[in-house]
Design an enzyme around this catalytic site. Structure first.
Site, PDB file in Angstrom:
ATOM      1  N   TYR A  25       1.221  -5.094  16.405  1.00 34.03           N
ATOM      2  CA  TYR A  25       0.234  -5.933  15.722  1.00 34.03           C
ATOM      3  C   TYR A  25      -0.637  -6.665  16.748  1.00 34.03           C
ATOM      4  CZ  TYR A  25      -1.634  -9.892  13.067  1.00 34.03           C
ATOM      5  OH  TYR A  25      -2.463 -10.828  12.513  1.00 34.03           O
ATOM      6  N   GLU A  47      -2.448 -15.046   5.228  1.00 34.64           N
ATOM      7  CA  GLU A  47      -2.407 -16.318   5.951  1.00 34.64           C
ATOM      8  C   GLU A  47      -2.045 -17.466   5.011  1.00 34.64           C
ATOM      9  OE1 GLU A  47      -2.327 -16.921   9.004  1.00 34.64           O
ATOM     10  OE2 GLU A  47      -3.119 -15.112   9.934  1.00 34.64           O
ATOM     11  N   TRP A  55       4.988 -16.180  10.808  1.00 37.61           N
ATOM     12  CA  TRP A  55       4.194 -14.962  10.625  1.00 37.61           C
ATOM     13  C   TRP A  55       5.100 -13.737  10.635  1.00 37.61           C
ATOM     14  CZ3 TRP A  55       0.374 -13.042   8.408  1.00 37.61           C
ATOM     15  CH2 TRP A  55      -0.161 -11.790   8.755  1.00 37.61           C
TER      16      TRP A  55
END
Length: 200
Positions: A25, A47, A55
């Protein structure tokens, strides 16, 4: 000075070393410019779900989110009804938070309206790209004048669950700025991608 050196010997931003699944990522998505409306909307949604969580939790559930939310096609999500809300609240592949689910549906309707007025979500969001000279050092901020202004404008347009910190994470991830650390091996690639990127 580098923040983190991975097993492959390359320096990365410090946060990318928190878990191995972050590397792909970090190296191929985070900080690279995006103009696709669906991806931009997806990132805003993820988000907002990440708020109060790590995350890593969201990234490991990303495919579940995509399946549950029709690949974040906001035209479809804007038509969700009570049955869809019940379905999502019972879907263990996502984060089951009633307020955040409701916000995604609300924001999808806002996105549809924005496309009608702006032509593309990308045109709107990239209109907030800050000047490089106005940026602080990489990895030094969690909000910015741009994220505050963008969050305020989204709120004015009816979007929910998107404060300045959440919006700043979106700006970082979608390449509106290059916030890779100065010693990060990926920073130059992100800079080059931004240089070649055709702004909408």
């Amino acid at each position: 000075m580098t923040d983190f050196v991975a097993a492959d010997g390359l320096a990365r931003c410090k946060w990318s070393g928190a878990a191995p699944e972050f590397l792909d990522y970090h190296d191929h998505e985070w900080g690279f410019p995006v103009s696709d409306d669906i991806r931009l909307f997806e990132k805003l949604c993820l988000e907002s779900f990440q708020s109060g969580l790590s995350w890593r939790t969201i990234l490991t559930k990303r495919e579940g989110f995509r399946a549950a939310f029709d690949d974040f096609d906001f035209h479809k999500i804007a038509r969700y009804d009570a049955r869809d809300i019940d379905r999502l609240l019972n879907d263990a592949s996502i984060v089951r938070h009633a307020g955040k689910i409701a916000a995604v549906i609300n924001n999808a309707a806002c996105a549809v309206k924005m496309v009608e007025t702006e032509g593309k979500l990308a045109s709107f969001f990239w209109g907030f790209e800050p000047n490089a000279e106005d940026l602080g050092p990489p990895q030094s901020q969690s909000t910015s004048e741009t994220s505050i202004a963008l969050a305020r404008e989204l709120k004015r347009r009816g979007w929910k669950f998107l404060g300045p910190t959440t919006v700043f994470a979106f700006i970082q991830a979608m390449g509106l700025i290059n916030d890779h650390s100065n010693g990060c091996a990926i920073r130059a690639a992100a800079d080059e991608a931004r240089r070649k990127f055709q702004r909408p």
